[in-house]
Write a protein that holds these residues in place. Structure first.
Motif, mmCIF file in Angstrom:
data_model
loop_
_atom_site.group_PDB
_atom_site.id
_atom_site.type_symbol
_atom_site.label_atom_id
_atom_site.label_comp_id
_atom_site.label_asym_id
_atom_site.label_seq_id
_atom_site.Cartn_x
_atom_site.Cartn_y
_atom_site.Cartn_z
ATOM 1 N N MET A 159 0.747 -1.281 -0.029
ATOM 2 C CA MET A 159 0.083 -0.056 0.031
ATOM 3 C C MET A 159 0.805 1.395 0.041
ATOM 4 S SD MET A 159 -2.505 1.417 2.923
ATOM 5 C CE MET A 159 -1.385 1.799 4.095
ATOM 6 N N LYS A 160 0.430 2.091 -0.738
ATOM 7 C CA LYS A 160 1.038 3.429 -1.012
ATOM 8 C C LYS A 160 0.437 4.543 -0.029
ATOM 9 C CE LYS A 160 3.635 3.267 -5.300
ATOM 10 N NZ LYS A 160 4.025 4.002 -6.569
ATOM 11 N N LEU A 161 1.204 5.092 0.849
ATOM 12 C CA LEU A 161 0.485 5.826 2.087
ATOM 13 C C LEU A 161 1.168 7.174 1.855
ATOM 14 C CD1 LEU A 161 -1.095 6.301 4.592
ATOM 15 C CD2 LEU A 161 0.894 5.556 5.785
ATOM 16 N N ALA A 162 0.310 8.283 1.537
ATOM 17 C CA ALA A 162 0.911 9.668 1.546
ATOM 18 C C ALA A 162 0.773 10.092 3.230
ATOM 19 C CB ALA A 162 -0.011 10.416 0.726
ATOM 20 N N LEU A 163 1.992 10.688 3.513
ATOM 21 C CA LEU A 163 2.250 11.343 4.789
ATOM 22 C C LEU A 163 2.165 12.756 4.571
ATOM 23 C CD1 LEU A 163 5.304 8.981 5.525
ATOM 24 C CD2 LEU A 163 3.064 8.787 6.652
ATOM 25 N N ILE A 164 1.285 13.385 5.201
ATOM 26 C CA ILE A 164 0.989 14.870 4.999
ATOM 27 C C ILE A 164 0.862 15.576 6.296
ATOM 28 C CG2 ILE A 164 -0.265 16.425 3.811
ATOM 29 C CD1 ILE A 164 -1.501 14.281 1.984
ATOM 30 N N SER A 165 1.672 16.687 6.677
ATOM 31 C CA SER A 165 1.738 17.210 8.025
ATOM 32 C C SER A 165 1.530 18.761 7.789
ATOM 33 C CB SER A 165 2.874 16.887 8.503
ATOM 34 O OG SER A 165 2.789 17.422 9.953
ATOM 35 N N ALA A 173 -1.856 24.602 -1.392
ATOM 36 C CA ALA A 173 -0.836 23.344 -1.147
ATOM 37 C C ALA A 173 -1.344 22.054 -1.088
ATOM 38 C CB ALA A 173 0.240 24.007 0.083
ATOM 39 N N LEU A 174 -2.462 22.186 -0.239
ATOM 40 C CA LEU A 174 -3.031 20.861 -0.080
ATOM 41 C C LEU A 174 -3.464 20.035 -1.613
ATOM 42 C CD1 LEU A 174 -4.080 18.408 1.712
ATOM 43 C CD2 LEU A 174 -6.065 19.808 2.178
ATOM 44 N N THR A 175 -4.441 21.010 -2.102
ATOM 45 C CA THR A 175 -4.819 20.620 -3.561
ATOM 46 C C THR A 175 -3.635 20.049 -4.323
ATOM 47 O OG1 THR A 175 -6.766 22.302 -3.407
ATOM 48 C CG2 THR A 175 -6.045 21.317 -5.379
ATOM 49 N N ALA A 176 -2.462 20.840 -4.429
ATOM 50 C CA ALA A 176 -1.692 20.157 -5.186
ATOM 51 C C ALA A 176 -0.819 19.039 -4.865
ATOM 52 C CB ALA A 176 -0.294 21.285 -5.313
ATOM 53 N N VAL A 177 -0.800 18.916 -3.643
ATOM 54 C CA VAL A 177 -0.034 17.635 -2.889
ATOM 55 C C VAL A 177 -0.962 16.294 -3.081
ATOM 56 C CG1 VAL A 177 0.152 16.323 -0.788
ATOM 57 C CG2 VAL A 177 1.461 18.626 -1.197
ATOM 58 N N LEU A 178 -2.388 16.614 -2.964
ATOM 59 C CA LEU A 178 -3.247 15.310 -3.120
ATOM 60 C C LEU A 178 -3.180 15.076 -4.394
ATOM 61 C CD1 LEU A 178 -6.112 16.298 -0.772
ATOM 62 C CD2 LEU A 178 -4.633 14.769 -0.453
ATOM 63 N N ALA A 187 -2.170 11.517 -5.988
ATOM 64 C CA ALA A 187 -3.018 10.638 -6.533
ATOM 65 C C ALA A 187 -2.308 10.085 -7.946
ATOM 66 C CB ALA A 187 -4.144 11.096 -6.969
ATOM 67 N N ALA A 188 -1.434 11.043 -8.576
ATOM 68 C CA ALA A 188 -0.788 10.731 -9.847
ATOM 69 C C ALA A 188 0.291 9.567 -9.582
ATOM 70 C CB ALA A 188 -0.228 11.902 -10.500
ATOM 71 N N ARG A 189 0.664 9.299 -8.481
ATOM 72 C CA ARG A 189 1.787 8.388 -8.141
ATOM 73 C C ARG A 189 1.137 7.252 -7.416
ATOM 74 N NH1 ARG A 189 2.975 12.893 -9.209
ATOM 75 N NH2 ARG A 189 5.123 13.301 -10.065
#
Length: 247
Positions: free
Chosen positions: A1-7, A15-20, A24-26
């Motif tokens: 599972m690929k997990l995004a760690l966002i803090s 910034a949040l929109t760009a990171v999500l 998703a693209a990865r």
């Protein structure tokens, strides 16, 4: 599972929109949100609604010190500027949003992973992990193989062997780092919404739990729009300037 760690999203919608979108693209399948959704930025209600949506989809979310300041009142020692922003933020939120923030846990454990905003040895103190000594103390305080935390607005990675030998890496964006399973690891992905290492690009990290591989990421975003949102909200202009300088 690929997990995004966002803090440390800090009410930064752009910034949040760009990171999500980047995650998703990865092929990211799940998210871990490591606190400080609120404070400093101009879009707290939007960001908090997005966090709540992610939690409904199965994301981990823990309490940050700025979230606590909004929901429960500022801790002693919080700077006056941060207190003022917390008060303004509280006025922007609906009762259901404040109720969500108030019930956030300090820590979450899932399998071999521990999620916490600041540290594992005293999460409610919000003491910073500024270097190897604090990282070792945090790893000693948990049996988790992987500790993921935020609070520090710069990417960091530490490890501890079974014999007590500690080390650290200087993360490079996009470079995959194998996390050897005979060590403990503590990773700080950096700040999504307010990086402070001189680079304004948003920070986050991707952890592949099946391969035990971590990669730190940098995502350029519309910092000008985020800064304009801060100014439009009537918040201190310095907070807008920091976004543009990455400080």
């Amino acid at each position: 599972m690929k997990l995004a760690l966002i803090s440390d999203l800090h009410a930064n919608r752009q910034a949040l929109t760009a990171v999500l979108e980047h995650a998703a693209a990865r092929g990211v399948q799940q998210h871990a949100l490591l606190g400080d959704y609120l404070g400093y930025g101009g879009d707290p209600a939007w960001v908090l609604d997005r966090v709540m949506e992610l939690v409904e989809e199965g994301a981990v979310a823990v309490m940050g010190n700025h979230d606590s300041a909004v929901a429960r009142g500022a801790l002693p020692g919080m700077r006056e500027e941060a207190r003022e922003v917390a008060e303004w933020t509280r006025s922007q939120l609906q009762p259901y949003q404040l109720a969500f923030v108030k019930q956030l846990p300090m820590t979450v454990e899932r399998g071999e992973m521990l999620f916490v905003h600041a540290n594992a040895y005293d999460p409610a103190s919000y003491e910073y992990i500024q270097g190897r000594l604090e990282a070792i103390r945090s790893m000693h305080a948990t049996k988790a193989r992987y500790t993921f935390c935020g609070h520090m607005h710069e990417p960091m990675l530490f490890h501890l062997s079974g014999t007590g030998k500690a080390g650290e890496f200087t993360p490079q964006a996009g470079v995959e780092i194998p996390l050897l399973t005979n060590r403990q690891w503590l990773a700080i992905p950096g700040s999504c919404g307010q990086p402070r290492d001189g680079n304004p690009a948003a920070c986050y990290a991707i952890f592949d739990s099946e391969q035990s591989v971590l990669s730190f990421q940098r995502v350029p975003y519309d910092a000008d729009a985020a800064a304009a949102s801060v100014r439009a909200a009537g918040l201190p202009a310095r907070l807008a300037d920091r976004l543009l300088a990455g400080e």
